[in-house]
Design a protein around this motif. Structure first.
Motif, short mmCIF file in Angstrom:
data_model
loop_
_atom_site.label_atom_id
_atom_site.label_comp_id
_atom_site.label_asym_id
_atom_site.label_seq_id
_atom_site.Cartn_x
_atom_site.Cartn_y
_atom_site.Cartn_z
N THR A 144 4.07 3.02 10.55
CA THR A 144 2.67 2.56 10.45
C THR A 144 2.44 1.34 11.33
O THR A 144 1.42 1.25 12.04
CB THR A 144 2.32 2.24 8.98
OG1 THR A 144 2.45 3.42 8.20
CG2 THR A 144 0.89 1.72 8.85
N LEU A 145 3.40 0.40 11.33
CA LEU A 145 3.25 -0.80 12.16
C LEU A 145 3.26 -0.43 13.65
O LEU A 145 2.53 -1.02 14.44
CB LEU A 145 4.36 -1.81 11.84
CG LEU A 145 4.42 -2.29 10.39
CD1 LEU A 145 5.53 -3.32 10.20
CD2 LEU A 145 3.09 -2.89 9.93
N ASP A 146 4.08 0.55 14.02
CA ASP A 146 4.09 1.04 15.40
C ASP A 146 2.71 1.56 15.80
O ASP A 146 2.22 1.28 16.90
CB ASP A 146 5.08 2.21 15.56
CG ASP A 146 6.54 1.75 15.70
OD1 ASP A 146 6.78 0.53 15.71
OD2 ASP A 146 7.42 2.63 15.80
N GLY A 163 2.31 5.96 -0.34
CA GLY A 163 3.07 6.63 0.72
C GLY A 163 2.46 6.39 2.09
O GLY A 163 1.54 5.58 2.24
N LYS A 164 2.99 7.09 3.09
CA LYS A 164 2.51 6.89 4.45
C LYS A 164 1.05 7.31 4.57
O LYS A 164 0.67 8.37 4.09
CB LYS A 164 3.38 7.69 5.42
CG LYS A 164 2.98 7.46 6.86
CD LYS A 164 4.13 7.37 7.81
CE LYS A 164 3.62 7.23 9.24
NZ LYS A 164 2.41 6.45 9.42
N PRO A 165 0.21 6.49 5.21
CA PRO A 165 -1.22 6.80 5.28
C PRO A 165 -1.52 7.99 6.20
O PRO A 165 -0.78 8.24 7.15
CB PRO A 165 -1.84 5.52 5.84
CG PRO A 165 -0.74 4.84 6.58
CD PRO A 165 0.52 5.19 5.85
N ASP A 166 -2.62 8.65 5.92
CA ASP A 166 -3.07 9.75 6.78
C ASP A 166 -4.03 9.24 7.85
O ASP A 166 -4.21 9.88 8.88
CB ASP A 166 -3.78 10.81 5.92
CG ASP A 166 -2.83 11.38 4.87
OD1 ASP A 166 -1.74 11.86 5.25
OD2 ASP A 166 -3.15 11.32 3.67
N PHE A 167 -4.67 8.11 7.58
CA PHE A 167 -5.65 7.55 8.52
C PHE A 167 -5.40 6.05 8.68
O PHE A 167 -5.10 5.37 7.71
CB PHE A 167 -7.08 7.75 8.01
CG PHE A 167 -7.33 9.15 7.52
CD1 PHE A 167 -7.51 10.19 8.41
CD2 PHE A 167 -7.36 9.40 6.15
CE1 PHE A 167 -7.72 11.49 7.95
CE2 PHE A 167 -7.57 10.70 5.68
CZ PHE A 167 -7.74 11.74 6.58
N GLN A 194 14.03 6.05 4.27
CA GLN A 194 12.75 6.70 4.52
C GLN A 194 11.57 5.74 4.29
O GLN A 194 10.63 5.71 5.07
CB GLN A 194 12.59 7.94 3.64
CG GLN A 194 11.35 8.74 4.03
CD GLN A 194 11.02 9.86 3.05
OE1 GLN A 194 11.68 10.03 2.03
NE2 GLN A 194 9.99 10.62 3.36
N ASP A 195 11.66 4.94 3.23
CA ASP A 195 10.61 3.94 2.97
C ASP A 195 10.48 2.99 4.16
O ASP A 195 9.39 2.67 4.62
CB ASP A 195 10.94 3.10 1.72
CG ASP A 195 10.94 3.93 0.44
OD1 ASP A 195 10.21 4.94 0.39
OD2 ASP A 195 11.67 3.56 -0.50
N ALA A 226 0.84 -1.21 0.00
CA ALA A 226 0.00 0.00 0.00
C ALA A 226 0.87 1.26 0.00
O ALA A 226 0.62 2.21 -0.74
CB ALA A 226 -0.93 -0.02 1.20
N GLN A 227 1.92 1.25 0.82
CA GLN A 227 2.76 2.44 0.94
C GLN A 227 3.69 2.62 -0.26
O GLN A 227 4.12 3.73 -0.55
CB GLN A 227 3.53 2.43 2.26
CG GLN A 227 2.58 2.53 3.45
CD GLN A 227 3.23 2.83 4.81
OE1 GLN A 227 2.53 2.86 5.81
NE2 GLN A 227 4.53 3.06 4.84
N LEU A 228 3.97 1.53 -0.98
CA LEU A 228 4.78 1.64 -2.19
C LEU A 228 4.10 2.57 -3.19
O LEU A 228 4.75 3.35 -3.88
CB LEU A 228 4.97 0.24 -2.81
CG LEU A 228 5.71 0.17 -4.16
CD1 LEU A 228 7.14 0.70 -4.05
CD2 LEU A 228 5.73 -1.27 -4.69
#
Length: 347
Positions: free
Chosen positions: A311-313, A191-195, A303-304, A186-188
């Motif tokens: 996100t996992l945290d 990018g980093k999710p907002d929600f 950064q990736d 998903a992040q590939l």
């Protein structure tokens, strides 16, 4: 160009698969293996024709016969072993998750920068030819606007509570071992999710054995992701957009085939015929980076890696799953800056 000499720390299944696929890499030589058990080390060395078998990790880390070290020990040891390697000026390819949390990973990447040492999280899926193909299709606008990603990684896991997948002291659980893959996918693309919303089932050993994660982005994309140690899953991935969708055949994270279906249901299939499981592609990438004098891969950067673990945290904060040595957050509102659902069922 002098041969890049590789060492492996750890002799479990992943290390064996990696060593097997090493034969298909374009360059490099597998010169050393380390296990804490002499028989295991010797057996591994014999199986894969490796010259040096060490019975403690630090002998390999300090060996002048090794340029780059692949770290394939249980999660909770990644930080300690990776740190020792960097301090010994050894390049590292460390199995995912790079460490168990953002704080540890961030410290190691800072250290790698300071010591001028190459470091990469072993997100081998990033270099799989099918994933590269899907990436190209999407970059080329074949799906129009990509809106949705669905991906899962599930299998019926071990029943032994001491197994590393279930053992809390070894940082076990479905999320860090399996869930990391769908989140990566998903992040590939987004990018980093907002929600972040998450539902988890906690097993008898107090680690997550099943979770479903819903990620959202300000621009309107969504991802539905699942990881499970209790279900036999098809492990396919589907990416849907305004002009069509892509199916990646299971297991999608090491797939050899995918297809693109347009809005008129015309289908384009592509199959790759590569030997082994595909670990050779990340080995090729590390060798390339080392030859070019890079400290990180542009295709799976620090950064990736940091955005992935972050996100996992957040998901683990939501579950309330903390590993040895991690501080439980003092302040509720610090963590829950996103809308979270709190329904955690004991299994």
């Amino acid at each position: 160009m002098k041969t890049i000499r590789w060492g492996i720390i750890g002799t479990g299944t992943v290390a064996r698969n990696f060593a097997h696929d090493f034969a298909y890499a374009k360059a490099g030589e597998l010169t050393a293996i380390a296990s804490r058990n002499k028989e295991t080390a010797d057996q591994f060395a014999a199986d894969f024709n490796v010259d040096l078998a060490y019975i403690d990790y630090f002998s390999l880390i300090n060996s002048d016969q090794v340029d780059v070290i692949y770290i394939a020990v249980p999660h909770h040891l990644h930080y300690k072993i990776a740190k020792a390697c960097i301090l010994a000026n050894k390049s590292i390819l460390c199995e995912k998750p790079f460490t168990i949390n953002h704080e540890q990973s961030s410290e190691l990447y800072d250290l790698a920068k300071e010591r001028n040492v190459f470091a990469m999280e072993a997100m081998w899926t990033r270099f799989n030819p099918v994933i590269e193909q899907v990436y190209d299709w999407i970059e080329d606008g074949e799906l129009g606007q990509l809106n949705s990603i669905q991906a899962s990684f599930g299998f019926v896991g071990p029943s032994d509570p001491e197994h590393r997948l279930l053992n809390k002291s070894l940082a076990g659980g479905a999320l860090l071992d399996l869930g990391i893959y769908p989140v990566f996918l998903a992040q590939l693309f987004f990018g980093k999710p907002d929600f972040i919303q998450n539902q988890a089932v906690i097993g008898d050993t107090d680690v997550d054995i099943f979770n479903q994660i819903l990620l959202g982005w300000e621009q309107g994309q969504l991802a539905i992701l699942e990881s499970s140690l209790i279900s036999h899953s098809p492990n396919k991935a589907v990416l849907s957009g305004s002009k069509g969708y892509i199916e990646i055949d299971g297991p999608w994270f090491m797939s050899k085939s995918c297809r693109l279906i347009d809005v008129d249901n015309n289908e384009r299939s592509i199959e790759f015929d590569f030997p082994g499981m595909g670990y050779q592609f990340e080995i090729d990438e590390v060798n390339r980076c080392l030859e070019e004098g890079l400290l990180q891969s542009p295709n799976f950067s620090w950064q990736d890696s940091l955005q992935l673990i972050s996100t996992l945290d957040e998901v683990r904060d939501d579950i309330g799953l903390y590993y040895d040595g991690e501080e439980m957050p003092m302040d509720e509102h610090d963590i829950h800056d996103h809308h979270h659902e709190h329904h955690h069922h004991k299994h």
